[in-house]
Each structure stands twice: as structure tokens, then as C-alpha cells.
Design an enzyme around this catalytic site. Structure first.
Site, PDB file in Angstrom:
ATOM      1  N   HIS A  47       1.226  -0.975  -0.074  1.00 48.18           N
ATOM      2  CA  HIS A  47       0.247  -0.206  -0.389  1.00 48.18           C
ATOM      3  C   HIS A  47       0.912   1.359  -0.556  1.00 48.18           C
ATOM      4  CE1 HIS A  47      -3.275   2.005   0.413  1.00 48.18           C
ATOM      5  NE2 HIS A  47      -3.984   1.897   1.696  1.00 48.18           N
TER       6      HIS A  47
ATOM      7  N   GLN B 124      -0.589   5.261   0.939  1.00 50.04           N
ATOM      8  CA  GLN B 124      -0.847   5.000   2.454  1.00 50.04           C
ATOM      9  C   GLN B 124       0.698   5.795   2.940  1.00 50.04           C
ATOM     10  OE1 GLN B 124      -3.374   4.802   4.218  1.00 50.04           O
ATOM     11  NE2 GLN B 124      -2.398   5.716   5.621  1.00 50.04           N
TER      12      GLN B 124
ATOM     13  N   ASP C 288      -3.842  -0.662  12.279  1.00 53.70           N
ATOM     14  CA  ASP C 288      -4.323  -0.638  11.364  1.00 53.70           C
ATOM     15  C   ASP C 288      -6.172  -1.777  11.671  1.00 53.70           C
ATOM     16  OD1 ASP C 288      -6.483  -1.088   9.125  1.00 53.70           O
ATOM     17  OD2 ASP C 288      -4.588  -2.146   7.227  1.00 53.70           O
TER      18      ASP C 288
ATOM     19  N   CYS D  21      -4.262   3.955   9.457  1.00 58.86           N
ATOM     20  CA  CYS D  21      -4.578   4.247   8.036  1.00 58.86           C
ATOM     21  C   CYS D  21      -6.476   4.352   7.601  1.00 58.86           C
ATOM     22  CB  CYS D  21      -4.058   2.885   7.496  1.00 58.86           C
ATOM     23  SG  CYS D  21      -4.528   1.407   7.954  1.00 58.86           S
TER      24      CYS D  21
ATOM     25  N   ARG E 262      -2.985  11.638   2.772  1.00 57.64           N
ATOM     26  CA  ARG E 262      -3.415  10.719   1.544  1.00 57.64           C
ATOM     27  C   ARG E 262      -3.691  11.358   0.437  1.00 57.64           C
ATOM     28  NH1 ARG E 262      -5.198   5.670   1.395  1.00 57.64           N
ATOM     29  NH2 ARG E 262      -3.974   5.689  -0.208  1.00 57.64           N
TER      30      ARG E 262
END
Length: 314
Positions: free
Chosen positions: A138, A141, A233, A274, A302
Site C-alpha cells: 500500500h 498510504q 490497522d 490508516c 493521503r
């Protein structure tokens, strides 16, 4: 039309493994530039006449919003495509889809399951491809994550970030890569059953040796001591819903709560996530809503980092 010279024009971002620390720093600096422009209310049109295909196999709030608003604000035309809209990997191969989209769009974003799909899009399309998330990585991110760290601490090298939870997931893997590249000490606090895979540890070891970063993986609470940031997360990733009960049992001891924040021994430690978050599971509400939380700055970042990535390569 506003002219802007992309420093990495034509390059794809599939993960951070092939990007040097200096190149990542360039995109990071560009992220701060576009955030400052945004907060000043400036309007720029650096994507006029350009288009981007946004392929989403997985749902999203921040990734989709970031790509669509960032590209549109700059005068470009984003086209959203879900699996209900195109034939990707079904009636039509990924390679053939890539060839078609590459002739119609300036760039492609892919958010889905298989890393090999985003790699095939990059190989066959002939245009820059951005990994908006796969099961393995990712990258967009974690650029926002280190931007948020630098905003808070004004530097990156020598900071310590501890990821608490499923150490095998795409965010943990990507954090290990970018932290080891940028000289950020990276640790994982997790059940032994969910330690990061050997492949990513092997990939990151030489990066850490070069930057001076230290990588630590442990199921002992003492690993959080000295951390400048605790990061978590969700316990159950997309596509693994059937494992919810098992994961909850495994990861409950690694919840980020007030006690764990205190265990860092620092009153300056920040909390990152995130998102989306399941409050009361991986993090308690008092932490995510508390004064140490930088989650909403992180979410905003982001957009600025994704805009910077697009400006950097398209």
C-alpha cells in the site's frame, strides 16, 4: 495550460522497493508544497488535457476521494472503473485491458487484490501505473504516514515507529520498506503467528543497513519502549472476513490503548491509523480521539501525497 515538469515522468509506483531515499524525499517535498498551496487556496491546472483510469476491485473512502479530487482540481479527468464496469481479469485478460487503457489514458491507478495484476498493468499499458493498494503493498498510504511523521517531528531519520497488530498485512509490509529506506527505526508488536513474512524482512534488511534504521519484531510489550509513533490497522483485512474470530483472539493483547501509549515512555508519542478503524478493537476510542492522535491529519495527507505522486510521474 500550466506547465510542470514531472521529475519521474513515465515511471510507475508499484511499491517503494525500487525508489531511492532521495527520490522518495523529492515526492515528500512535493507533498508539502501541494499541501501548502491547498491551504493557501491556490488553484493550479497542471493536469489539463490528461486522464487517469481509476480501477477499484476493493472499496475505498480515502484512496478514491484523494485520486478523484486531486486529479480533478488540477484540471484532469479521472474515470472511475469498478469490477462491474470493466472486464479486468474476467472476460478480458489484465494484459489486454492494460493495452487498451494505455492507449486511452495518461495513467492508471489500480486498487485490488493481486500484486501481479498491478505489475501486469504497468508492463503492458505503456503509461504510469500507481498501486492504490494490493494484498502485498500500500505505497500511497505510507507516503502519507511519513509525511505526517515529518510534520510532527520535523525530521524522519532516527525516529521510531511501532506497528501493533497483523504484521503480515500490506500496510505493515509497506511501512517496513519505507521506514528502512528513510532511516526510521521500525518495529512490529504482534503475535508470533502474524509476524512479517521472511521475504519482506529479507528485502528490507539491506535498506536498513544502508540508512541506519533498526528493524525489530517481537511479541513482547517492551518493543514499544521509545517509540515516537504507535501505528495500527484493522485486525481483519478485506477478503479475510472468515478469520474474524481467530484474528480477534490472536490480536486482542496487542490493542493500542492508553496503557500501551504510556509504555513508550514518551509523552510526545503520536498515534496513527490508516483507517477505517474499528474503535474498541485494534484501538480504544480514547486513544484515536485523544490528543496524541494524528489520524485525521494523516487522512488529509493521503490527498496531498497522492497529488504529489501523480505530479511526479504523469
Amino acid at each position: 495550460m500550466e506547465t510542470f515538469k514531472a521529475p519521474f515522468k513515465g515511471r510507475s509506483l508499484l511499491n517503494w522497493i525500487d525508489w531511492t531515499p532521495a527520490e522518495i524525499e523529492t515526492l515528500l517535498n512535493l507533498s508539502f508544497q501541494v499541501k501548502a498551496e491547498s491551504h493557501r487556496g491556490e488553484v493550479h491546472q497542471r493536469f489539463v488535457g490528461k486522464t487517469i483510469a481509476l480501477i477499484f476491485e476493493k472499496r475505498s473512502t480515502r484512496t478514491r476521494s484523494s485520486f478523484e479530487t486531486a486529479f480533478g482540481e488540477e484540471g484532469g479527468h479521472p474515470v472511475f472503473m469498478s469490477t462491474a464496469d470493466i472486464q479486468l481479469g474476467g472476460k478480458e485478460s489484465v494484459q489486454d485491458t492494460a493495452r487498451v487503457l494505455g492507449r486511452m489514458f495518461s495513467a492508471i491507478e489500480f486498487r485490488g487484490f493481486r500484486q501481479e495484476h498491478v505489475e501486469q498493468l504497468a508492463e503492458y499499458s505503456g503509461v504510469p501505473v500507481i498501486n492504490g493498494l494490493t494484498d502485498m503493498y500500500h505505497p500511497t498510504q505510507v507516503l502519507a504516514d511519513i509525511m505526517t511523521l515529518r510534520e510532527n517531528f520535523e525530521t524522519l531519520k532516527g525516529l521510531s515507529l511501532c506497528f501493533c497488530g497483523d504484521g503480515r498485512n500490506n500496510v505493515a509490509r509497506s511501512l517496513m520498506v519505507i521506514c528502512s529506506k528513510m532511516g526510521i527505526n521500525f518495529s512490529v508488536y504482534s503475535s508470533k503467528k502474524l509476524f512479517p513474512a521472511q521475504d519482506i524482512q529479507g528485502i528490507c534488511a539491506p535498506f536498513a543497513a544502508s540508512s541506519g534504521a533498526k528493524i525489530t519484531i517481537s511479541d513482547e510489550k517492551s518493543v514499544v519502549k521509545g517509540a515516537d509513533c504507535l501505528y495500527t490497522d484493522v485486525w481483519v483485512s478485506m477478503g479475510e472476513e472468515a478469520l474474524k474470530e481467530e484474528r480477534t483472539k490472536l490480536l486482542a493483547p496487542f490493542q493500542v490503548n492508553r496503557e500501551l501509549m504510556k509504555a513508550t515512555g514518551k509523552d510526545t508519542t503520536i498515534f496513527l491509523h490508516c483507517l477505517p478503524a474499528v474503535k474498541g478493537q485494534e484501538v480504544t476510542e480514547d486513544v484515536i480521539e485523544g490528543t496524541a492522535s494524528r489520524v485525521w491529519d494523516q487522512a488529509e495527507n493521503r490527498k496531498h501525497t497522492i497529488k504529489a505522486i501523480m505530479l511526479g510521474i504523469i
